[in-house]
Enzyme design. Structure first.
Site, PDB file in Angstrom:
ATOM      1  N   ASN A  40       0.870  -1.186   0.000  1.00  0.00           N
ATOM      2  CA  ASN A  40       0.000   0.000   0.000  1.00  0.00           C
ATOM      3  C   ASN A  40       0.900   1.227   0.000  1.00  0.00           C
ATOM      4  O   ASN A  40       1.521   1.536   1.015  1.00  0.00           O
ATOM      5  CB  ASN A  40      -0.887  -0.040   1.258  1.00  0.00           C
ATOM      6  CG  ASN A  40      -1.688   1.237   1.452  1.00  0.00           C
ATOM      7  OD1 ASN A  40      -1.795   2.062   0.536  1.00  0.00           O
ATOM      8  ND2 ASN A  40      -2.245   1.405   2.639  1.00  0.00           N
ATOM      9  N   GLU A  55      -5.043  -5.489  10.661  1.00  0.00           N
ATOM     10  CA  GLU A  55      -4.023  -4.471  10.874  1.00  0.00           C
ATOM     11  C   GLU A  55      -4.297  -3.734  12.185  1.00  0.00           C
ATOM     12  O   GLU A  55      -5.159  -2.841  12.225  1.00  0.00           O
ATOM     13  CB  GLU A  55      -4.049  -3.449   9.732  1.00  0.00           C
ATOM     14  CG  GLU A  55      -3.799  -4.027   8.363  1.00  0.00           C
ATOM     15  CD  GLU A  55      -3.243  -2.981   7.425  1.00  0.00           C
ATOM     16  OE1 GLU A  55      -2.089  -3.140   7.010  1.00  0.00           O
ATOM     17  OE2 GLU A  55      -3.929  -2.001   7.149  1.00  0.00           O
TER      18      GLU A  55
HETATM   19  C1  PEP Z   1      -0.580  -0.065   6.106  1.00  0.00           C
HETATM   20  O1  PEP Z   1      -0.645   1.140   5.891  1.00  0.00           O
HETATM   21  O2  PEP Z   1      -1.496  -0.823   5.730  1.00  0.00           O
HETATM   22  C2  PEP Z   1       0.587  -0.569   6.805  1.00  0.00           C
HETATM   23  C3  PEP Z   1       0.569  -1.800   7.235  1.00  0.00           C
HETATM   24  O3  PEP Z   1       1.621   0.302   6.983  1.00  0.00           O
HETATM   25  P1  PEP Z   1       3.095  -0.062   7.580  1.00  0.00           P
HETATM   26  O4  PEP Z   1       3.532  -1.336   6.938  1.00  0.00           O
HETATM   27  O5  PEP Z   1       3.938   1.105   7.197  1.00  0.00           O
HETATM   28  O6  PEP Z   1       2.914  -0.227   9.047  1.00  0.00           O
END
Ligand code: PEP
Length: 248
Positions: free
Chosen positions: A10, A165
């Site tokens: 992403n 997440e």
């Molecule tokens: C995200 O934005 O979905 C994400 C997991 O970001 P990061 O890997 O930077 O924590």
């Protein structure tokens, strides 16, 4: 059930035309990584050019959000039909930054996911608890509630991917313990099977997201019911993203 892992990047609101070189490097590296699926979700402005630049490679391209409607008077928004037309095969919906900064509810996320499925896009539905919710011991209750309310009609292993997440792990360098990730993924798998039946719920890929990097990817990806990763910051550099994919 052994599911082919998906490593999804992403890019958020990062990337200009010059960044297409990083995407092309990922696309070329993807050819050697046949045991994983690779996906990049750049800003909407780059989807068409990235799809053209990476055509003929195994790298799939996705959007980061879509509107619930196909077209209309919605200034600044992008529809699932437009993403598909530009070359996307997937779209992220319900990312915590959308839920928090744009007030998106699970009911809206469900509508967005249904709009995505109607256009033949795979919906990557993000769920996750805040730090306060985790500290209150409510993690499983929160994510199961989000899952139930966000899941579209027609959900199965071909049409949706779920990304767990934890909000407090995104972009912070912090990650839950492996035991905590495994507990949440087991709970989500059980709920998917309860909601969809084993034939549709067992093949839905469950991604972990939140500060995944080359140094922690192997441990996280080896956990039961972790079927890949949603990667933010580390997806912007081809070497890091490919190292994560290679660690699976
Ligand atoms: C995200 O934005 O979905 C994400 C997991 O970001 P990061 O890997 O930077 O924590």
């Amino acid at each position: 059930m052994a599911l082919k892992p998906l490593i999804a990047g992403n890019w958020k609101m990062n990337g200009v035309g010059a960044s297409l070189d990083e995407a092309r490097a990922i696309a070329e590296g993807a050819a050697a990584l046949t045991s994983v699926d690779l996906l990049l979700c750049p800003p909407a402005t780059l989807i068409g050019r990235m799809a053209a630049r990476c055509a003929g490679t195994p790298l799939a391209i996705g959007g980061q959000d879509c509107h619930t409607e196909i077209a209309g008077a919605f200034t600044g928004d992008v529809s699932a039909a437009m993403l598909a037309d530009a070359g996307a095969s997937h779209v992220i919906v319900g990312h915590s930054e959308r839920r928090t900064l744009h007030g998106e509810t699970s009911a809206l996320v469900r509508q967005k996911a249904e709009a995505a499925l109607a256009q033949g896009l795979v919906a990557i539905i993000c769920i996750g608890e805040t730090l306060a919710e985790r500290e209150a011991g409510r993690t499983l209750a929160v994510v199961i509630d989000q899952l139930q309310a966000s899941l579209p009609a027609g959900a199965d292993g071909h049409t949706v991917v779920i990304a767990y997440e934890p909000v407090w792990a995104i972009g912070t360098g912090k990650t839950p313990t492996s035991a905590d990730v495994a507990e949440v993924h087991a709970g989500l798998r059980a709920e998917l099977v309860r909601l969809l039946g084993a034939d549709k719920g067992a093949p839905v890929r469950l991604l972990y997201g939140g500060s995944v990097k080359p140094s922690n990817a192997a441990e996280l990806m080896a956990l039961p019911d972790v079927n890949g990763a949603l990667v933010g910051g580390a997806s912007l550099k081809s070497a890091d993203f490919l190292a994560i994919a290679a660690a699976v």
